[in-house]
Each structure stands twice: as structure tokens, then as C-alpha cells.
Design an enzyme around this catalytic site. Structure first.
Site, PDB file in Angstrom:
ATOM      1  N   HIS A 121       4.134 -48.327   4.105  1.00  0.00           N
ATOM      2  CA  HIS A 121       3.746 -48.631   5.481  1.00  0.00           C
ATOM      3  C   HIS A 121       4.860 -48.319   6.471  1.00  0.00           C
ATOM      4  CE1 HIS A 121       6.161 -52.355   5.434  1.00  0.00           C
ATOM      5  NE2 HIS A 121       5.706 -52.499   4.194  1.00  0.00           N
ATOM      6  N   ASP A 122       4.476 -47.690   7.570  1.00  0.00           N
ATOM      7  CA  ASP A 122       5.372 -47.400   8.696  1.00  0.00           C
ATOM      8  C   ASP A 122       6.442 -46.366   8.357  1.00  0.00           C
ATOM      9  OD1 ASP A 122       4.182 -49.575  10.405  1.00  0.00           O
ATOM     10  OD2 ASP A 122       5.020 -50.796   8.791  1.00  0.00           O
ATOM     11  N   GLY A 139       8.556 -49.109   2.690  1.00  0.00           N
ATOM     12  CA  GLY A 139       8.189 -49.314   4.076  1.00  0.00           C
ATOM     13  C   GLY A 139       9.323 -49.008   5.040  1.00  0.00           C
TER      14      GLY A 139
END
Length: 259
Positions: A121-122, A139
Site C-alpha cells: 500500500h502507498d 508499504g
């Protein structure tokens, strides 16, 4: 109309360009957008607020745009954005972003993600990168343009990998990797030198490469305190733009850079 195999399930609200090819046993969710020339070979799963650019190829068992592997995620409408001309090999996973990390996971253009690579994520991966087999990008990781990460290297959360860097296979990366360097080893991961082969392949002048070699030698010298090292690099080699990029990357590091 898109060429959709009858054994695939494409939600009626998904938006596919007219020349998209969807092979058998694929699933595409309602908020997915896929650009022209993109091909899903087979057994590809796409969901979430996912935007796919043009001329991408997704190999079997890739899982694209599903919820992040983050216990803080509570179903917020976060995103995944994939650029153009990427090759996504077997078993690759690209997760949505999280609110806490800015809400979007991004992959640029002309990248190769080899089998079983993962973008958490991200994460942000630039363009012209190679992420080799079995590499997990945790992440919030940032991989800048023309970087290469070797097979089974592990990249911890919030780490940055600079442009034109080369991370050796099975390295354990828990601090930032300065641009133009080769990183090797597992706890600690250290700088081996300048990515000379990569820079020559991309047409860098010998003068620039020699200046980067000198800058990396100064930075890697454990006898020099890092706070005094960077001003010395600037005073000696500050007229070379790539050296200044090297210095600025290190200066901007929040978690520290390898030496």
C-alpha cells in the site's frame, strides 16, 4: 468492443477501452478502468478503484487493486494507478493505498515486475524499473526511475531507492539506497560502489561516472562523519548535477541512508 473471453467475469460498470483483450478466467470489478492496448492473459483478478494505462500486459495469477494488507484499512475509497507499457508477470500483487499513506499506490511506465513481486500500500515505483522475482516492496516504499531490485531482496516500509540504483539479490534493505549506487548484503546492507554498468548502458558520460565514484567513496568512508562528508562532496564535485542529486537524496532522508 473489448475482446472478453466468455469464461471471464467483467462487471458491467468497469470501463475498458475498445481494444483491451481479456483472456479466460479473469475477474474485473466495477471501479476498474483499463486503457487501450492492455492485455490480461488469463486468471487475472482486478478490483478496487484501479486505473490501468495503455499497452500493459498482465500474466496469469496477478492480483491487482485489492485491499491493502494493513490492519488500519477500514474500506476507505483508496486507489491504485498503473501507467503505460508495463509487464506484470505471474503472481504479482499490487495493493490499493491507505488513507494514512496518501491514498494511492502508483506504478509508472515501462516497468518489469517479475513473478511474485509485490507492491504494498502507498508504494511508488517510477518508470523503467525492474523489480525481480519474489521482491516484496513494503508499504510506503519509493523506487525511483531506472532502479533495479534483484530477486528475493526484501525492502522495508518507508524505504527509498534512488534512481539508477541496483539492489543485489537477497539484500535486506531497511534504510534508503542513494541513487547511482549498488547495494548489497543483509543487515547491514551496504554500498558496494557505483552502478557503472547501468550508467554506461544509459549513456552517462565517463566524467559523470568518475565523479560519482569519487562521491560514493567519500560517503562510504566510515572514518568521515556523515555531517561533514556531504559538504566535502559538494566542495569537490558540486559542479556535477548527478553528484548534487546524490547529495540531495541523502540530505532528504528521514530514516537514514546506507554507506
Amino acid at each position: 468492443m473489448p475482446d472478453i473471453h466468455p469464461l471471464s467475469v467483467v462487471h458491467e460498470q468497469a470501463r475498458l477501452a475498445d481494444d483491451v483483450v481479456v483472456g479466460p478466467f479473469c475477474t474485473i470489478g466495477p471501479e476498474v478502468t483499463i486503457g487501450s492496448g492492455t492485455r490480461l492473459i488469463s486468471h487475472v483478478a482486478m478490483d478496487g478503484r484501479t486505473t490501468i494505462g495503455e499497452r500493459n500486459t498482465f500474466f496469469p495469477a496477478s492480483v491487482i487493486g485489492f485491499v491493502p494488507q494493513d490492519l488500519k484499512y477500514k474500506g476507505e475509497p483508496t486507489q491504485l494507478c498503473v501507467g503505460n507499457d508495463n509487464t506484470i508477470r505471474e503472481g504479482v500483487t499490487l495493493n490499493l493505498g491507505t488513507v494514512q499513506g496518501g491514498g494511492i499506490t502508483m506504478l509508472g511506465d515501462n516497468n518489469l515486475l517479475m513473478a511474485y513481486a509485490h507492491m504494498g500500500h502507498d508504494a511508488k515505483v517510477g518508470s523503467n524499473c525492474v523489480i525481480a522475482n519474489g521482491v516484496p516492496l513494503a508499504g510506503h516504499v519509493e523506487v525511483q526511475d531506472y532502479a533495479t531490485v534483484g530477486g528475493l531482496a526484501g525492502v522495508a516500509q518507508f524505504v527509498r531507492i534512488g534512481k539508477h540504483a541496483y539492489v543485489a539479490g537477497m539484500a535486506s534493505v531497511d534504510r534508503d539506497i542513494p541513487p547511482y549506487t549498488i547495494a548489497v548484503g543483509s543487515r547491514p546492507c551496504t554500498i558496494k560502489g557505483v552502478n557503472i554498468t547501468g550508467l554506461r548502458r544509459r549513456g552517462f558520460a565517463n566524467e559523470t561516472i568518475f565523479a560519482l565514484i569519487e562521491a560514493v567513496k567519500l560517503w562510504s568512508d566510515k572514518e568521515r562523519h556523515k555531517d561533514k562528508c556531504l559538504p566535502e562532496i559538494v566542495s569537490r564535485l558540486g559542479d556535477i548535477p548527478e553528484v548534487m542529486e546524490f547529495v540531495k537524496f541523502i540530505s532528504a532522508s528521514e530514516g537514514g541512508c546506507i554507506r
